[in-house]
Structures are given as C-alpha cells and as structure tokens.
Design a protein around this motif. Structure first.
Motif, PDB file in Angstrom:
ATOM      1  N   SER A  15       0.847  -1.196   0.000  1.00  0.00           N
ATOM      2  CA  SER A  15       0.000   0.000   0.000  1.00  0.00           C
ATOM      3  C   SER A  15       0.880   1.242   0.000  1.00  0.00           C
ATOM      4  O   SER A  15       2.018   1.211   0.477  1.00  0.00           O
ATOM      5  CB  SER A  15      -0.944   0.018   1.205  1.00  0.00           C
ATOM      6  OG  SER A  15      -0.207   0.140   2.415  1.00  0.00           O
ATOM      7  N   GLU A  17       0.221   5.262   0.906  1.00  0.00           N
ATOM      8  CA  GLU A  17      -0.674   6.316   1.389  1.00  0.00           C
ATOM      9  C   GLU A  17       0.028   7.663   1.265  1.00  0.00           C
ATOM     10  O   GLU A  17       1.087   7.879   1.852  1.00  0.00           O
ATOM     11  CB  GLU A  17      -1.065   6.061   2.844  1.00  0.00           C
ATOM     12  CG  GLU A  17      -2.046   7.071   3.401  1.00  0.00           C
ATOM     13  CD  GLU A  17      -2.389   6.833   4.860  1.00  0.00           C
ATOM     14  OE1 GLU A  17      -3.111   7.653   5.445  1.00  0.00           O
ATOM     15  OE2 GLU A  17      -1.915   5.807   5.417  1.00  0.00           O
ATOM     16  N   ARG A  18      -0.577   8.566   0.513  1.00  0.00           N
ATOM     17  CA  ARG A  18       0.033   9.883   0.252  1.00  0.00           C
ATOM     18  C   ARG A  18      -0.399  10.917   1.288  1.00  0.00           C
ATOM     19  O   ARG A  18      -1.362  10.742   2.007  1.00  0.00           O
ATOM     20  CB  ARG A  18      -0.368  10.370  -1.135  1.00  0.00           C
ATOM     21  CG  ARG A  18       0.078   9.475  -2.262  1.00  0.00           C
ATOM     22  CD  ARG A  18      -0.696   9.780  -3.538  1.00  0.00           C
ATOM     23  NE  ARG A  18      -0.503  11.143  -4.002  1.00  0.00           N
ATOM     24  CZ  ARG A  18      -1.379  11.777  -4.782  1.00  0.00           C
ATOM     25  NH1 ARG A  18      -2.493  11.198  -5.147  1.00  0.00           N
ATOM     26  NH2 ARG A  18      -1.121  13.013  -5.187  1.00  0.00           N
ATOM     27  N   VAL A  20       0.756  12.115   4.137  1.00  0.00           N
ATOM     28  CA  VAL A  20       0.649  11.709   5.541  1.00  0.00           C
ATOM     29  C   VAL A  20       1.445  12.620   6.469  1.00  0.00           C
ATOM     30  O   VAL A  20       1.293  12.525   7.692  1.00  0.00           O
ATOM     31  CB  VAL A  20       1.115  10.242   5.729  1.00  0.00           C
ATOM     32  CG1 VAL A  20       0.186   9.288   5.024  1.00  0.00           C
ATOM     33  CG2 VAL A  20       2.546  10.050   5.232  1.00  0.00           C
ATOM     34  N   CYS A  28       4.732   9.965   1.634  1.00  0.00           N
ATOM     35  CA  CYS A  28       4.101   8.679   1.366  1.00  0.00           C
ATOM     36  C   CYS A  28       4.471   7.697   2.471  1.00  0.00           C
ATOM     37  O   CYS A  28       5.653   7.562   2.805  1.00  0.00           O
ATOM     38  CB  CYS A  28       4.557   8.134   0.001  1.00  0.00           C
ATOM     39  SG  CYS A  28       3.940   6.480  -0.391  1.00  0.00           S
ATOM     40  N   HIS A  36       7.292  -1.141   6.944  1.00  0.00           N
ATOM     41  CA  HIS A  36       6.617   0.148   6.795  1.00  0.00           C
ATOM     42  C   HIS A  36       7.668   1.258   6.791  1.00  0.00           C
ATOM     43  O   HIS A  36       8.506   1.328   7.699  1.00  0.00           O
ATOM     44  CB  HIS A  36       5.652   0.392   7.949  1.00  0.00           C
ATOM     45  CG  HIS A  36       4.608  -0.669   8.120  1.00  0.00           C
ATOM     46  ND1 HIS A  36       3.765  -0.725   9.208  1.00  0.00           N
ATOM     47  CD2 HIS A  36       4.256  -1.723   7.325  1.00  0.00           C
ATOM     48  CE1 HIS A  36       2.953  -1.768   9.094  1.00  0.00           C
ATOM     49  NE2 HIS A  36       3.244  -2.388   7.958  1.00  0.00           N
ATOM     50  N   ALA A 235      -1.919   5.185  -7.074  1.00  0.00           N
ATOM     51  CA  ALA A 235      -1.839   6.087  -5.924  1.00  0.00           C
ATOM     52  C   ALA A 235      -1.823   7.542  -6.358  1.00  0.00           C
ATOM     53  O   ALA A 235      -2.426   8.405  -5.700  1.00  0.00           O
ATOM     54  CB  ALA A 235      -0.592   5.768  -5.092  1.00  0.00           C
TER      55      ALA A 235
END
Length: 239
Positions: A15, A17-18, A20, A28, A36, A235
């Motif tokens: 995954s 996630e932008r 953040v 990201c 992670h 994304a």
C-alpha cells in the motif's frame, strides 16, 4: 510453499498512502507487508554548494531505522555521531535511483531531499523506500508545478525496486526477513516504468549462483516492479 504462503512470484500486500506528513511538500507511507517506511520530500530553494551557478538541481536522500523498527532496540545513529555504513549505502542507492528518472536541469537550482524512515522492518526496507520515495517526490514536484515553480514535472519515468532471492533452490519474489535471512542468494533490482535497469545488487550467501538463476531473478523482478509501478500510478493518478 513459502513461510508466508505466497506463490513464488507474489508480492507481499503493498500500500502507498500519500500526504501523511502535514508540513512536507510530498510524503508517502509505503507498506510492503510488515515493512513500513515513511518517505517525505523536502524542497530547498538552493542547490548543494558544489552545484551553485550550474543551472540545475539535485535530488538526494537520507535513510534511517527507528530504534524499535526491529525485534530489539537499535541505537539511534544520531547519538552515535554518524550514519552507519549500511545506512549510507542505502541512502546513496535511493538518491541514485530517483535521479535516474528526474530532469535535474528542469528542476532548476533547487534541492529535494527524500527522508526515508523505517518504522517497522521485515525485510526489503531499501526497496520499499525507493518505491515510496518516488511517490513523495512526485507529489513534491506537483506541489512546485501548482505554484508555477516549474513549467512541467521534471519526472521522466516511474522508478521502483524489489528484492528477489534463491531460497531452498527456488527463485522467489519480495523476500520478507525470514526468507532473506536464510536465502542462498539475495538480490535487489531497481527499474524504471519503461523497463530500464537502474541498479542490480546480487550476493551469493553460500554457493555461487548461475547465469540462468540470475535470469530467473530478473524475470521475477520485472514482474514485481511492473505491479509496483501500477500501484504508484493508482496512488498518484499518473499514467
């Protein structure tokens, strides 16, 4: 069967996630399974001193693991006075990988620093960092374009990275720590979205590997990076 129950050519769940990090021009949070990495892009309106007056910019990176990213606490490198040799090698790899797809002339006399901080490590931290850093860089450059700091995005292509290895005689994709620690051969591949090789790192941990095995690893890497680039496009909405 692999310990994770994955097929030999299957990535871990990935995954991206932008946005953040509130203050960074691009960010990201990338996850490759239980690995992670938080990637942030920071813009400076000046190049490094050795590039001043040359009309082009620079993209660089810093990499670090948080103290409890692993099963036991690791001392912060800042308290040791300098990054470890491993961290220096990885951050240089990240910088090289991103510069391979950026028009530094179009960037102008500016520097973008990608900070890649490993929150949790389960193998493949460098490959996750490169893949997520591209997304953070993309968003930083989009931020600049939205403010007319650049006419067009200086990014020329996607770039992503994945690990492959020979485990119990079989070529497998995207090693987690359990596989990485027991692999007969461990390799990392960095490739562009158009299929160009940026960097290949391969090491035999026991017996040397053959050309045929190297080709098997490359084929797996091409498959995996194709999927990662697809996730980057998903994304960012960038075809």
């Amino acid at each position: 069967m692999r310990p994770s129950k994955r097929a030999f050519d299957e990535l871990r769940p990935v995954s991206m996630e932008r946005q953040v990090a509130r203050y960074a021009e691009g960010s990201c949070l990338v996850k490759f399974g239980d690995t992670h990495v938080l990637c942030t892009a920071s813009l400076e309106e000046k190049p490094p001193p050795w590039l001043r007056g040359q009309g082009r910019g620079w993209v660089t990176a810093e990499y670090a693991m948080l103290p409890r990213a692993t099963a036991t606490r690791t001392r912060r490198e800042s308290t040791a006075g300098k990054p470890s040799g491993r961290s220096q090698e990885i951050q240089r790899l990240i910088g090289r990988s991103l510069r391979a797809v950026v028009d530094l002339q179009a960037l102008g006399e500016r520097q973008i620093t990608l900070d890649c901080d490993v929150i949790q490590a389960d193998g493949g931290t460098r490959t996750a960092a490169i893949t997520g850093a591209w997304v953070a860089l993309h968003d930083c450059l989009a931020w600049m374009r939205g403010r007319s700091m650049v006419k067009e995005s200086p990014i020329r292509d996607h770039v992503a990275a994945v690990s492959c290895g020979i485990v119990k005689g079989e070529a497998v994709l995207d090693l987690d720590y359990l596989e990485d620690s027991s692999a007969e051969t461990d390799a990392n591949f960095v490739m562009t979205g158009s299929g160009g090789l940026v960097e290949v790192q391969g090491t035999a941990e026991g017996a040397p590997f053959s050309k045929a095995q190297l080709n098997d690893l490359l084929t797996l890497a091409e498959t995996g990076i194709g999927r990662l680039v697809g996730l980057q496009k998903q994304a960012t909405g960038k075809a």
